[in-house]
Design a protein around this motif. Structure first.
Motif: not given
Length: 149
Positions: A85-100, A105-118
């Motif tokens: 809220v205070n630094f990333l405009n409460n945006s998931g996209k900005e959180i991911l951009e910051f982590l990258f 976090i790496s692209k492989d980490d993100l892909q691994e997370f995306a493969d875990l479909k609920p």
């Protein structure tokens, strides 16, 4: 439950308390790494953490037993939401951009997370809702049944 901010000293002590869950002052003093703070200092921090709602006390004779009230996971969520809220405009996209950009976090980490479909949740049956929302259709069906008889 409202979570309050902790100072860095309070947070360092809470990390130890989260591991212990319930403890006495002597347990804290025994487990604290060198250089150990003075017992009065730790006692003051315990009192502050009780006032902030992180710990509860139970008197046992002449001493207090402390219990953690705010779980570690809840505190982590609180910190991440505050940061978002205070630094990333409460945006998931900005959180991911910051982590990258910070190589947290790496692209492989993100892909691994995306493969875990609920698992898909089953859609609820709306039989009663349909009866309430569409009463005219039910009447038409009943009227047709009566005419056939």
């Amino acid at each position: 439950m409202k979570i309050n901010h902790l100072t860095s000293a309070e947070e360092n002590l809470m990390k130890q308390f989260w591991k212990l869950e319930t403890f006495y002052l002597k347990d804290v003093m025994e487990k604290h790494p060198e250089p150990k703070p003075h017992q009065n200092t730790v006692s003051t921090y315990l009192k502050i953490l009780v006032e902030k709602g992180y710990l509860s006390t139970e008197k046992e004779g002449r001493i207090f037993k402390y219990k953690v009230l705010v779980p570690y996971e809840e505190y982590k969520k609180f910190l991440l939401k505050e940061f978002s809220v205070n630094f990333l405009n409460n945006s998931g996209k900005e959180i991911l951009e910051f982590l990258f950009t910070e190589n947290i976090i790496s692209k492989d980490d993100l892909q691994e997370f995306a493969d875990l479909k609920p698992a898909k949740a089953k859609e609820p049956k709306l039989e009663y809702a349909n009866e309430i929302l569409n009463p005219k259709k039910d009447k038409k069906i009943k009227d047709k049944k009566k005419k056939k008889k």
